[in-house]
Scaffold this active site. Structure first.
Site, short mmCIF file in Angstrom:
data_model
loop_
_atom_site.label_atom_id
_atom_site.label_comp_id
_atom_site.label_asym_id
_atom_site.label_seq_id
_atom_site.Cartn_x
_atom_site.Cartn_y
_atom_site.Cartn_z
N SER A 143 0.82 -1.22 0.00
CA SER A 143 0.00 0.00 0.00
C SER A 143 0.85 1.26 0.00
CB SER A 143 -0.88 -0.01 1.25
OG SER A 143 -1.40 1.27 1.48
N TYR A 168 -1.88 -0.56 10.03
CA TYR A 168 -2.14 -1.07 8.68
C TYR A 168 -0.86 -0.97 7.83
CZ TYR A 168 -3.81 -1.08 3.83
OH TYR A 168 -3.97 -1.34 2.50
N1 LIG Z 1 -8.45 -0.17 -2.54
C1 LIG Z 1 -7.37 0.56 -2.31
O1 LIG Z 1 -7.35 1.77 -2.55
C2 LIG Z 1 -6.12 -0.07 -1.75
C3 LIG Z 1 -5.01 0.77 -1.51
C4 LIG Z 1 -3.84 0.20 -1.00
C5 LIG Z 1 -3.78 -1.16 -0.77
N2 LIG Z 1 -4.88 -1.94 -0.99
C6 LIG Z 1 -4.76 -3.37 -0.71
O2 LIG Z 1 -5.26 -4.10 -1.83
C7 LIG Z 1 -5.88 -5.31 -1.40
C8 LIG Z 1 -7.30 -5.37 -1.91
O3 LIG Z 1 -8.01 -4.25 -1.41
P1 LIG Z 1 -9.54 -4.00 -1.70
O4 LIG Z 1 -9.73 -2.54 -1.83
O5 LIG Z 1 -10.01 -4.91 -2.77
O6 LIG Z 1 -10.16 -4.44 -0.28
P2 LIG Z 1 -11.44 -5.33 0.06
O7 LIG Z 1 -11.63 -5.20 1.53
O8 LIG Z 1 -12.57 -4.95 -0.81
O9 LIG Z 1 -10.97 -6.80 -0.32
C9 LIG Z 1 -10.26 -7.63 0.55
C10 LIG Z 1 -11.03 -8.94 0.67
O10 LIG Z 1 -10.26 -9.82 1.47
C11 LIG Z 1 -11.12 -10.54 2.32
N3 LIG Z 1 -10.35 -10.92 3.50
C12 LIG Z 1 -9.88 -10.11 4.48
N4 LIG Z 1 -9.19 -10.82 5.39
C13 LIG Z 1 -9.21 -12.11 4.96
C14 LIG Z 1 -8.67 -13.31 5.48
N5 LIG Z 1 -8.00 -13.32 6.62
N6 LIG Z 1 -8.89 -14.46 4.80
C15 LIG Z 1 -9.58 -14.45 3.64
N7 LIG Z 1 -10.13 -13.34 3.11
C16 LIG Z 1 -9.94 -12.18 3.76
C17 LIG Z 1 -12.26 -9.60 2.64
O11 LIG Z 1 -13.46 -10.28 2.97
C18 LIG Z 1 -12.39 -8.78 1.36
O12 LIG Z 1 -13.42 -9.26 0.53
C19 LIG Z 1 -5.77 -5.30 0.12
O13 LIG Z 1 -4.61 -6.01 0.48
C20 LIG Z 1 -5.59 -3.84 0.47
O14 LIG Z 1 -4.91 -3.68 1.69
C21 LIG Z 1 -6.04 -1.43 -1.48
#
Ligand SMILES: NC(=O)c1ccc[n+]([C@@H]2O[C@H](COP(=O)([O-])OP(=O)(O)OC[C@H]3O[C@@H](n4cnc5c(N)ncnc54)[C@H](O)[C@@H]3O)[C@@H](O)[C@H]2O)c1
Length: 339
Positions: A143, A168
């Site tokens: 991130s 985080y």
């Molecule tokens: N969306 C953004 O702007 C952004 C920015 C920086 C980093 N990220 C990273 O990208 C990745 C995806 O983000 P996103 O926006 O799609 O988030 P999101 O929360 O929509 O998707 C993450 C999914 O992982 C599942 N999950 C969480 N913990 C889990 C576990 N222990 N076992 C199995 N499933 C689990 C959740 O149910 C969720 O559906 C994440 O790692 C997030 O930290 C996202």
């Protein structure tokens, strides 16, 4: 065709990535624990777009078949040390893309345990499975929050990131360190991706795009932190998943490095107030703004240097904020039947 495990497949980015992989003929197995950090209907809604019935997806550790024969879904926790290894033995994955995580900077103040469980323990379990099952490439989400309060812009992967200001961010930086160790010790390729504020259709309800649109359309005030004095490198979801797809598709070339780390952003930071103006323009409604101080753990500015990703993978983000916001609002209105 290669078989890819996408973790967090019911999540925002995992859902869109699964779609693009399937479009290109990949075999995809998606897993997700479908936790209730935000509305689970949105997660089941995404899965239904991937051809998965909600009743099938609800059961833990049982494979749900999709109407698309190249896709399967399994409700599974990354922390599950019994069933995660079984999944790897049952499917011969070539590539793993880890998008499952406890996301969100602000929630890590309230519920730190969720971050260690999913992002550290869960990630370790995944690394162990990759190690024991000869996975050729692990791609995983980091991130932009790892840059903390860095002042040098744009943010570069060579910059020092030893001062995370939220748990985080600390877990994401830990993932990068753990991946380095596993690449070094067990000789498999890992690629970390520092995502920058991803937005678009089927986006996350805890993020600004969604919160603002929801409040504006429902005549509620929006919360504007740091009195609006924030900048974000907002990156449209299609540009993100196209970049991730290129890395998965080409990532196993002979000469490529064992351990890589990239920024993946739009590289055009937008002032928060300009972002709000764009939503006002597209909805035709002026937002009621509640000006508030900076929130703990938040950073004031993000800006990705994406030169390396351009060079190695021809990454070319092309969606302007006005086009991206328009697409989001069209989706939001149709999803909630609002006009
Ligand atoms: N969306 C953004 O702007 C952004 C920015 C920086 C980093 N990220 C990273 O990208 C990745 C995806 O983000 P996103 O926006 O799609 O988030 P999101 O929360 O929509 O998707 C993450 C999914 O992982 C599942 N999950 C969480 N913990 C889990 C576990 N222990 N076992 C199995 N499933 C689990 C959740 O149910 C969720 O559906 C994440 O790692 C997030 O930290 C996202």
């Amino acid at each position: 065709m290669k078989k890819v495990l996408v973790t967090g497949a019911a999540g925002f980015i995992g859902f869109h990535l699964s779609k693009i992989l399937l479009k290109h003929g990949y075999n995809v197995v998606g897993i997700d624990n479908i936790n209730d950090y935000y509305d689970i209907n949105l997660k089941y809604g995404r899965l239904s777009k991937l051809g998965i019935d909600r009743v099938d997806a609800e059961r833990f550790n049982e494979v749900a078949k999709s109407s698309n024969s190249n896709f399967k879904f399994l409700r599974l926790n990354l922390e599950d040390r019994e069933n995660l290894p079984k999944l790897f033995t049952n499917h011969n994955f070539d590539i793993v893309c880890n998008l499952a995580a406890q996301a969100g900077v602000r929630y890590s103040i309230e519920n730190p345990e969720a971050y260690i469980d999913s992002n550290v323990v869960g990630f370790l379990n995944l690394l162990e499975c990759c190690r024991h099952n000869k996975i050729e490439h692990l791609v995983y989400a980091s991130s932009s929050s790892v840059y903390g309060q860095n002042e040098k812009i744009p943010f570069d992967t060579q910059d020092n990131v030893d001062h995370p200001i939220s748990l985080y961010a600390a877990t994401k930086k830990s993932n990068e360190l753990m991946a380095y160790t596993y690449s070094h010790l067990y000789d498999f390729k890992t690629t970390g991706l520092r995502f920058f504020t991803v937005y678009g259709p089927w986006g996350r309800p805890d993020m600004a795009m969604y919160l603002f649109t929801d409040a504006i359309l429902n005549d509620r005030p929006i919360k504007v932190f740091n009195n609006g004095n924030l900048e974000r490198d907002f990156t449209y979801i299609d540009d993100i998943v196209e970049g991730v797809f290129k890395i998965i598709d080409k990532g196993n070339s002979e000469d490529s490095k064992k351990y890589s780390l990239y920024n993946i952003g739009n590289s055009k930071p937008v002032k928060l107030m300009d972002f709000i103006t764009e939503i006002e323009k597209q909805t035709g409604i002026e937002a009621k703004k509640e000006m508030l101080p900076m929130q703990a753990g938040d950073v004031s500015r993000t800006w990705a240097n994406v030169d390396l990703l351009k060079k190695d993978y021809n990454y070319t983000p092309k969606t302007s904020v006005s086009v991206g916001v328009e697409h989001f609002i069209i989706w939001f209105k149709s999803y909630y039947n609002q006009q």
